[in-house]
Write an enzyme that holds these catalytic residues in place. Structure first.
Site: not given
Length: 306
Positions: A103, A130, A133, A225, A265, A293
């Protein structure tokens, strides 16, 4: 599947569905106390140059549940943080581990790591992508709508990594998508061109507009988001002004379908990109999305490391 999962476009429609199907099975087995130690004896290195709640806990818990061992590695713990070339780090870790989740900020860093590694590399998040996600989002949509093909997704907000991966993931899965993004915060041209290509080849609808209500009209799913992502904190006030009118609220939801669901998310900034009212109304689904997730990433781990 390829050796690595670096971008959502690495996956075909069939591979996405295969991951979701296994994720459904693993979720069922976890809920019913059925052990699934597919990765017994395997070790996953988790490199974090960006901090995280959901990514770290879900990957770490997932590896334990699969019978493997997760190893947390912050950039300050690695020689990569002191200037060791990525190719050297990759070749060393390939001799110790069975896979790496990273990440970080730069997509190129993830690509370079994969190129020099002999073990699978999983993108846990970059500034461009991502993928994990988005797979969790697709899993959640299918759980609530029973299908993916033929649905319309509306994304409202920043043209960030979520928007870019969502665009490709939804179109690849057979869904129409409409994005409402301010001009100065647009997704990258490469993603727009890729989206146009996928939509054309599969007779799907894809557009980017400035009006959130136009994007949300008749949507089955509305997604948003944060307006300022990690590393953009200094732009927060500027972005709040720029995104005025891009809030997911009760007025916006009136133009979506009556049974439309809302996804986020997380973490959410209530009363900025989404109101408290709408978040709480859809909280069960949003937190199921967060749980998914875990299941999706376990599925990815099994596919790549087993």
């Amino acid at each position: 599947m390829n050796k690595d999962l670096l971008k959502i476009e690495d996956l075909s429609k069939e591979e996405i569905l295969d991951i979701l199907n296994l994720a459904d099975q693993l979720k069922y087995e976890l809920k019913h106390g059925i052990k699934h130690h597919h990765l017994e004896g395997k070790t996953l290195g988790m490199i974090f140059e960006k901090s995280s709640t959901r990514t770290r806990v879900s990957f770490e818990a997932g590896m334990y549940q699969l019978g493997g061992y997760p190893l947390f590695l912050s950039s300050s713990d690695l020689q990569i943080g002191r200037g060791e070339p990525i190719q050297d780090t990759a070749r060393v870790l390939s001799r110790y581990l069975n896979g790496i989740m990273i990440r970080t900020f730069s997509q190129k860093e993830v690509s370079d790591l994969a190129e020099c590694s002999s073990i699978p590399i999983i993108n846990g998040l970059t500034d461009d992508e991502h993928p994990c996600q988005i797979l969790a989002d697709l899993m959640t949509i299918r759980e609530n709508k029973n299908i993916l093909e033929g649905l319309k997704v509306a994304y409202i907000g920043d043209g960030n990594n979520m928007a870019q991966s969502l665009l490709i993931g939804c179109l690849t899965s057979g869904m129409d998508i409409s994005l409402a993004i301010p001009n100065n915060y647009m997704i990258k041209e490469d993603y727009i061109n890729k989206g146009i290509e996928i939509a054309k080849n599969n007779n799907l609808n894809f557009n980017i507009v400035n009006d959130p209500k136009e994007a949300a009209k008749d949507a089955d799913v509305v997604i948003t988001d944060v307006w300022a992502s990690m590393g953009q904190e200094s732009e927060t006030l500027e972005r709040i002004k720029a995104f005025k009118g891009y809030q997911v609220n009760s007025e916006l939801m009136k133009v979506a379908k009556d049974d439309a669901i809302v996804l986020h998310c997380l973490p959410a900034h209530r009363e900025e990109e989404i109101t408290e009212e709408i978040l709480e109304k859809h909280a069960d689904i949003i937190f199921e999305e967060a749980e998914n997730r875990l299941h999706v990433q376990k599925s990815i781990l099994v596919k790549l490391l087993k």
